[in-house]
Design a protein around this motif. Structure first.
Motif, PDB file in Angstrom:
ATOM      1  N   LEU A 229     -24.104  27.422   0.597  1.00 56.10           N
ATOM      2  CA  LEU A 229     -25.430  27.461   1.204  1.00 56.10           C
ATOM      3  C   LEU A 229     -26.050  26.078   1.092  1.00 56.10           C
ATOM      4  O   LEU A 229     -26.307  25.581  -0.007  1.00 56.10           O
ATOM      5  N   ASP A 230     -26.274  25.430   2.247  1.00 52.85           N
ATOM      6  CA  ASP A 230     -26.788  24.065   2.214  1.00 52.85           C
ATOM      7  C   ASP A 230     -27.322  23.699   3.595  1.00 52.85           C
ATOM      8  O   ASP A 230     -27.152  24.440   4.574  1.00 52.85           O
ATOM      9  N   ASP A 231     -27.952  22.549   3.682  1.00 54.70           N
ATOM     10  CA  ASP A 231     -28.419  21.977   4.931  1.00 54.70           C
ATOM     11  C   ASP A 231     -27.253  21.225   5.568  1.00 54.70           C
ATOM     12  O   ASP A 231     -26.774  20.229   5.017  1.00 54.70           O
ATOM     13  N   ALA A 232     -26.804  21.707   6.718  1.00 50.14           N
ATOM     14  CA  ALA A 232     -25.629  21.114   7.360  1.00 50.14           C
ATOM     15  C   ALA A 232     -25.838  19.654   7.742  1.00 50.14           C
ATOM     16  O   ALA A 232     -24.863  18.914   7.925  1.00 50.14           O
ATOM     17  N   HIS A 233     -27.077  19.221   7.830  1.00 48.74           N
ATOM     18  CA  HIS A 233     -27.340  17.836   8.211  1.00 48.74           C
ATOM     19  C   HIS A 233     -26.980  16.856   7.091  1.00 48.74           C
ATOM     20  O   HIS A 233     -26.544  15.735   7.372  1.00 48.74           O
ATOM     21  N   HIS A 234     -27.201  17.275   5.838  1.00 49.87           N
ATOM     22  CA  HIS A 234     -27.166  16.287   4.754  1.00 49.87           C
ATOM     23  C   HIS A 234     -26.322  16.715   3.560  1.00 49.87           C
ATOM     24  O   HIS A 234     -26.387  16.075   2.507  1.00 49.87           O
ATOM     25  N   ALA A 235     -25.521  17.760   3.672  1.00 52.73           N
ATOM     26  CA  ALA A 235     -24.780  18.274   2.519  1.00 52.73           C
ATOM     27  C   ALA A 235     -23.860  17.199   1.932  1.00 52.73           C
ATOM     28  O   ALA A 235     -23.090  16.567   2.646  1.00 52.73           O
ATOM     29  N   LYS A 236     -23.960  16.983   0.617  1.00 62.45           N
ATOM     30  CA  LYS A 236     -23.092  16.036  -0.096  1.00 62.45           C
ATOM     31  C   LYS A 236     -21.959  16.830  -0.737  1.00 62.45           C
ATOM     32  O   LYS A 236     -22.180  17.821  -1.432  1.00 62.45           O
ATOM     33  N   LEU A 237     -20.738  16.393  -0.494  1.00 63.70           N
ATOM     34  CA  LEU A 237     -19.570  17.099  -0.997  1.00 63.70           C
ATOM     35  C   LEU A 237     -19.252  16.671  -2.416  1.00 63.70           C
ATOM     36  O   LEU A 237     -19.408  15.502  -2.781  1.00 63.70           O
ATOM     37  N   ASP A 238     -18.802  17.641  -3.226  1.00 64.58           N
ATOM     38  CA  ASP A 238     -18.436  17.339  -4.603  1.00 64.58           C
ATOM     39  C   ASP A 238     -17.202  16.446  -4.670  1.00 64.58           C
ATOM     40  O   ASP A 238     -17.058  15.628  -5.575  1.00 64.58           O
ATOM     41  N   ASP A 239     -16.297  16.625  -3.706  1.00 63.33           N
ATOM     42  CA  ASP A 239     -15.147  15.737  -3.611  1.00 63.33           C
ATOM     43  C   ASP A 239     -14.902  15.464  -2.128  1.00 63.33           C
ATOM     44  O   ASP A 239     -15.165  16.316  -1.283  1.00 63.33           O
ATOM     45  N   PRO A 240     -14.421  14.277  -1.783  1.00 60.45           N
ATOM     46  CA  PRO A 240     -14.238  13.913  -0.374  1.00 60.45           C
ATOM     47  C   PRO A 240     -13.323  14.898   0.354  1.00 60.45           C
ATOM     48  O   PRO A 240     -12.397  15.470  -0.222  1.00 60.45           O
TER      49      PRO A 240
END
Length: 353
Positions: A229-240
């Motif tokens: 659950l996150d904002d699709a515009h700005h979600a930061k991934l825990d790992d690339p």
């Protein structure tokens, strides 16, 4: 068990569904914006024509692309937009064979009036928002009942397309797929079935993710999917991510937001990773030419539908290519073609980046 494939191409079915949007734009062009009269004196540069019509950029692109896709207008070598001989005969008020009165009967259509209002406002109709902005108004994507209906509706199309995507797409070297705004998750699930070593993260709002969980459980893939659950515009991934999929997402948003999303997720890729844009794309225009594509007509119709219900439109292939290259990615030469005029365009991150 092999992925079951549809026996009939869904393209014609969806083309028939969307074709009325071209009719709505044609009537609007004649009875409200009088394109035939505006262009009767001769071709105009895009910005001059847009100003004469009183339209914002997105509205003008959608309307003029539709008219060009049905051969009523064309772009000349000097980049001016003018009536074709066919358009002059049928739309110019001084033509003895114009059809302006006949088309005028369309003013009594609620769908036409709705389209005119969308063009005037450069905004979707109604008070329902089918997109999400963290600082924006309430979104239907956070309303359980509306989002559930919307997500399952989009799943109908994905069931016809996702198996075709999985059959053609090689993700054999990928370990982590991120499906942005993935909603039902069917594109990811089709790829998980093909690649047992692949895991997926689906990013969306709460109600769509609940549908995705249901489908993942039915597919036996729950242990390889993270529902975020996150904002699709700005979600930061825990790992690339090895691969990021933007499937039928960019067309929901205006150009600035769509371009920013590409830029953001290019930055979330691992070295050598790929960012994949799956969408219905309009034909490119030459550099310096007005932003009015020649079609194809079914995609111009789909663009009009999107225009009337969300913030975006269908984008051209040259626009997608430019966003990917501006984000520092190299575009794969091969493009995967899919039903309903879908195309998968891939940008890759250099190993040295």
């Amino acid at each position: 068990m092999p992925e079951m494939l549809p026996q009939h191409d869904t393209t014609r079915f969806l083309d028939d569904l969307r074709t009325a949007q071209i009719s709505n734009l044609l009537v609007a062009a004649v009875i409200e914006f009088d394109v035939g009269r505006v262009l009767a004196a001769g071709p105009l540069l895009y910005d001059d024509l847009r100003e004469r019509l009183g339209l914002a950029d997105r509205s003008a692109i959608v309307l003029l692309t539709a008219l060009r896709s049905i051969d009523l207008i064309d772009v000349h070598a000097d980049h001016r937009i003018g009536l074709t001989a066919y358009g002059q005969e049928k739309m110019d008020p001084d033509s003895p064979f114009h059809l302006r009165g006949y088309l005028g009967l369309g003013r009594f259509s609620g769908d036409v009036q709705n389209m005119i209002q969308c063009l005037r406002d450069d905004a979707p109709a109604g008070n329902v928002s089918f997109v999400f902005h963290e600082d924006g108004p309430p979104s239907s994507l956070d309303d359980t009942e509306t989002a559930d209906t919307l997500t399952r509706a989009m799943a109908d199309r994905a069931r016809n397309v996702a198996p075709m995507l999985a059959a053609q797409l090689d993700l054999g070297q990928c370990k982590h797929l991120v499906d942005v705004g993935g909603a039902h998750g069917l594109y990811s699930l089709a790829l998980l079935k093909k690649y047992p070593g692949l895991r997926a993260t689906i990013i969306d709002r709460g109600p769509p993710l609940r549908v995705a969980q249901e489908y993942a459980e039915a597919a036996g893939c729950m242990d390889r999917v993270t529902f975020r659950l996150d904002d699709a515009h700005h979600a930061k991934l825990d790992d690339p991510a090895d691969a990021v999929l933007l499937a039928n997402l960019l067309h929901d948003y205006n150009e600035a937001d769509a371009r920013a999303m590409v830029q953001h997720y290019a930055g979330e890729l691992a070295r050598g990773g790929c960012l994949m844009v799956l969408d219905s794309l309009l034909e490119s225009v030459p550099e310096g030419a007005p932003p009015v594509s020649a079609g194809p007509r079914p995609v111009a119709a789909y663009s009009a539908l999107l225009f009337s219900i969300c913030e975006g439109r269908c984008y051209r292939r040259d626009e997608i290519d430019r966003w990917l290259t501006d984000a520092g990615l190299s575009i794969d030469e091969a493009t995967i073609s899919l039903p309903a005029h879908g195309a998968l365009v891939t940008g890759r991150k250099d190993w040295k980046s």
